[in-house]
Design an enzyme around this catalytic site. Structure first.
Site, mmCIF file in Angstrom:
data_model
loop_
_atom_site.group_PDB
_atom_site.id
_atom_site.type_symbol
_atom_site.label_atom_id
_atom_site.label_comp_id
_atom_site.label_asym_id
_atom_site.label_seq_id
_atom_site.Cartn_x
_atom_site.Cartn_y
_atom_site.Cartn_z
ATOM 1 N N SER A 1 7.223 -36.704 -24.482
ATOM 2 C CA SER A 1 5.964 -36.624 -23.743
ATOM 3 C C SER A 1 5.672 -37.807 -22.830
ATOM 4 O O SER A 1 4.666 -37.805 -22.130
ATOM 5 C CB SER A 1 4.797 -36.440 -24.722
ATOM 6 O OG SER A 1 4.818 -35.149 -25.266
ATOM 7 N N LYS B 1 -3.695 -43.099 -21.958
ATOM 8 C CA LYS B 1 -3.726 -41.714 -22.443
ATOM 9 C C LYS B 1 -4.839 -41.555 -23.478
ATOM 10 O O LYS B 1 -5.009 -42.412 -24.356
ATOM 11 C CB LYS B 1 -2.374 -41.351 -23.058
ATOM 12 C CG LYS B 1 -2.235 -39.910 -23.531
ATOM 13 C CD LYS B 1 -0.824 -39.669 -24.043
ATOM 14 C CE LYS B 1 -0.615 -38.235 -24.502
ATOM 15 N NZ LYS B 1 0.787 -37.997 -24.944
ATOM 16 N N SER C 1 3.233 -34.295 -22.876
ATOM 17 C CA SER C 1 1.784 -34.219 -22.891
ATOM 18 C C SER C 1 1.092 -35.346 -22.120
ATOM 19 O O SER C 1 -0.115 -35.302 -21.897
ATOM 20 C CB SER C 1 1.299 -34.244 -24.348
ATOM 21 O OG SER C 1 1.681 -35.458 -24.983
#
Length: 489
Positions: free
Chosen positions: A177, A78, A153
Site C-alpha cells: 500500500s 496518511k 491504500s
C-alpha cells in the site's frame, strides 16, 4: 510560490536551512497548491492550514536549526496514523469523530526534526484496498489522469506528493500500500523492514504485516524521511532494537552500480505483465547494467501462493484488530440500538464499509473452529516458505528487482465490483510483507500505450534499506525525469 512546490524535499530543506526560504513561505506555497489542485484530486481528508502556518511562524521566529533534519518542511500524513488534536478517521464512518490526544511515534520524530504537518491524507477504509475507492468520504483521483485511481491504500499520500501538495508524505504498507500507489503516481515509496519503524500510534490492520514508510519524489528524499522516522521504540513490542544508519549520508556519494548484483525472478517478468510495464522495467535494467550492475536470474517459486496466503493472514488479523470497534469502547455508537446485540450489529454495520465488512467476515471464518488448521495454519506455513525463497535468492544477489504492478493505473470503477480481480493486482507486492523484508518502488518512465507512470520494485535483505535506496538513487539519476502530471496541466 509555484517554484517552491517544484523543489524536492532535500532542495527545499537546504534552502530553508540557508534562509533563502522561510518556513511560512514553504507552508503557504503548499497550501496554495492544495487550493488549486485539491478540487480535482481529493487527496486530503483533514487540512490543518491555520495550525501549520502557526507552527511555521514559530519556527521562523526561532530560526533554522541545523540539528533538525526536516526543519520547516511541510509533510502530509496518511489518516491511519495518529496525530495529536487532529482527526484520525481511517477514512471510516466508525471513527469519524475520533481525535487522538497523542502523536504516533513516527509523528513525534517528524515534529522533533522540525517538520510541519499539513494534514491527513485519504486512504482506503482502514487501509483495506488497492485503489483508494473504498474511502467512506471521497475517491481520490490520479494526478496523471483524473479518470484513473492513484492506487491504494495510501493513494491520498501518493497523489498529494505527485501533485506537489507537499514535499513528502507518510503511508502504510500492509500488502503493497506504499509501493503500488507510488508506482501508479510516479513517486518513490519505500516499505521498511518489519520493525524498522515503530507502529505505535498506527491504527492496526494486519499487525504482523503493517509498516509505516515515506512517499517522496526522489530516493534522497525518501532516505531523509526514513532516517528520521526509524528507530527502536519501547512502546511497540514489534519494534526492532537495531541501529539506524543515516540513510541519506549512506547513499550520498553513490554514482554507479559497480559490484551490485541484481536478481530478476522469473515469476515477476513472465505472463500476466502488460507489455508496456515489462518494456519500461527491462529498459531500466539495461540502464543498470550500463552503470556496472550484474543481472542474474533467480526464482521465487512460491509466488503463485502469495495472494491466497496474504489474504488469509491479513483478513484473520483484521478480524481480530477491528473487534475493538464495537460501539462500546471505540468509535461510532448506534443511537437507535435497544439491546447489546443490536448495539454491536448496528454500530458495526453502519460504521464499516462493504470491503471492511467483507474482510472481517472472511477473517473470522478462517479463524473459526474447524477451519483454523485448514486455512490460517496452512497460510502461516506457506508464509515461511515465501520468506525462504527470498533468503535463497539473496545468496545469489544483492537486491531483487521486478515490476511493482502488472499494469499501470486503471480507471476508477473498473475493478470495484470485482474484489478478487482487485486482490490479484497485488501479486508482486504482497510477498515482501509476508517475508517482513524492505522494498522500494521507483518510477522508470511512462507507458508507451497508456502514457502513465510505470513503477519498478527493488527488494533488499532484512534491515538493508541502504542497498535499495542506493540503487534507486543511481538509477533515478540516470533515467529520464518524469514530466509534470498530465492530469493537472
Amino acid at each position: 510560490m509555484s517554484d517552491i512546490v517544484s523543489l524536492t524535499l532535500t532542495e527545499v530543506r537546504d534552502k530553508l536551512a540557508a534562509g533563502d526560504i522561510k518556513a511560512e513561505e514553504a507552508v503557504a506555497a503548499c497550501l496554495d497548491r492544495i487550493e488549486a489542485t485539491e478540487p480535482k484530486i481529493k487527496a486530503i481528508l483533514h487540512l490543518q492550514a491555520a495550525k501549520a502556518l502557526k507552527t511555521a511562524k514559530a519556527l521562523d521566529a526561532a530560526g533554522p536549526d541545523p540539528a533538525k533534519r526536516l526543519w520547516g518542511v511541510p509533510i502530509l500524513v496518511k489518516d491511519a496514523i495518529c496525530v495529536a488534536d487532529a482527526p484520525t478517521t481511517c477514512a471510516s464512518k466508525i471513527l469519524e469523530n475520533f481525535v487522538p490526544f497523542y502523536d504516533a511515534a513516527c509523528i513525534r520524530k517528524l515534529k522533533d526534526a522540525g517538520a510541519v504537518i499539513l494534514g491527513k491524507a485519504n486512504l482506503d477504509e482502514f487501509a483495506m484496498g488497492s485503489s483508494t475507492e473504498n474511502s467512506a468520504y471521497q475517491i481520490t483521483a490520479n494526478p496523471w489522469d483524473l479518470s484513473r485511481v492513484p492506487g491504494g491504500s495510501s493513494g491520498g499520500s501518493a497523489a498529494a506528493v505527485a501533485a506537489g501538495q507537499c514535499f513528502a508524505a507518510l503511508g502504510t504498507d500492509t500488502g503493497g500500500s506504499i509501493r503500488q500507489p507510488a508506482a501508479f503516481c510516479g513517486t518513490v515509496g519505500i516499505k521498511p523492514t518489519y520493525g524498522r519503524v515503530s507502529r505505535y500510534g498506527l491504527v492496526a490492520y494486519g499487525s504482523s504485516l503493517d509498516q509505516i514508510g515515506p512517499l517522496a519524489r526522489t530516493a534522497d528524499d525518501a532516505a531523509a524521511m526514513l532516517t528520521v522516522i526509524s528507530g527502536h521504540d519501547a512502546k511497540d513490542s514489534t519494534s526492532a532494537p537495531r541501529e539506524v544508519p543515516d540513510f541519506e549520508k549512506a547513499i550520498a556519494g553513490a554514482a554507479d552500480l559497480s559490484g551490485l548484483t541484481i536478481g530478476l525472478p522469473d515469476e515477476y517478468w513472465g505472463e500476466g505483465v502488460d507489455d508496456e510495464v515489462r518494456e519500461a522495467c527491462r529498459q531500466a535494467m539495461d540502464t543498470a547494467k550500463a552503470l556496472g550492475a550484474t543481472v542474474v536470474p533467480v526464482s521465487l517459486p512460491h509466488t503463485p501462493y502469495a495472494v491466497a496466503t496474504y489474504y488469509i493472514v491479513a483478513m484473520a488479523e483484521a478480524s481480530s484488530n477491528l473487534a475493538r470497534f464495537d460501539g462500546v469502547r471505540y468509535g461510532r455508537r448506534a443511537p437507535q440500538a435497544k439491546t447489546l446485540e443490536e448495539l454491536y450489529e448496528l454500530s458495526r454495520s453502519e460504521g464499516f464499509g462493504a470491503e471492511v465488512r467483507r474482510r472481517i467476515i472472511i477473517g473470522t471464518y478462517v479463524l473459526s473452529a474447524g477451519y483454523y488448521d485448514a486455512y490460517y495454519r496452512k497460510a502461516a506455513q506457506v508464509r515461511r516458505l515465501i520468506r525462504q525463497d527470498f533468503l535463497d535468492a539473496y545468496s545469489k544477489c544483492d537486491v531483487v528487482c521486478g515490476p511493482t504492478s502488472p499494469f499501470a493505473a486503471f480507471p476508477i470503477g473498473k475493478m470495484s465490483g470485482d474484489p478478487l480481480q482487485m486482490y490479484l493486482s497485488d501479486i508482486f507486492t504482497i510477498s515482501l510483507n509476508l517475508a517482513g523484508l524492505p522494498g522500494l518502488s521507483m518510477p522508470v518512465g511512462l507507458g508507451k500505450d497508456s502514457g502513465l507512470p510505470i513503477g519498478m520494485q527493488l527488494f533488499g535483505p532484512a534491515f538493508d534499506e541502504t542497498a535499495i535506496l542506493r540503487t534507486a538513487k543511481v538509477l533515478g539519476n540516470a533515467l529520464p525525469k518524469l514530466p509534470q502530471p498530465a492530469g493537472l496541466a
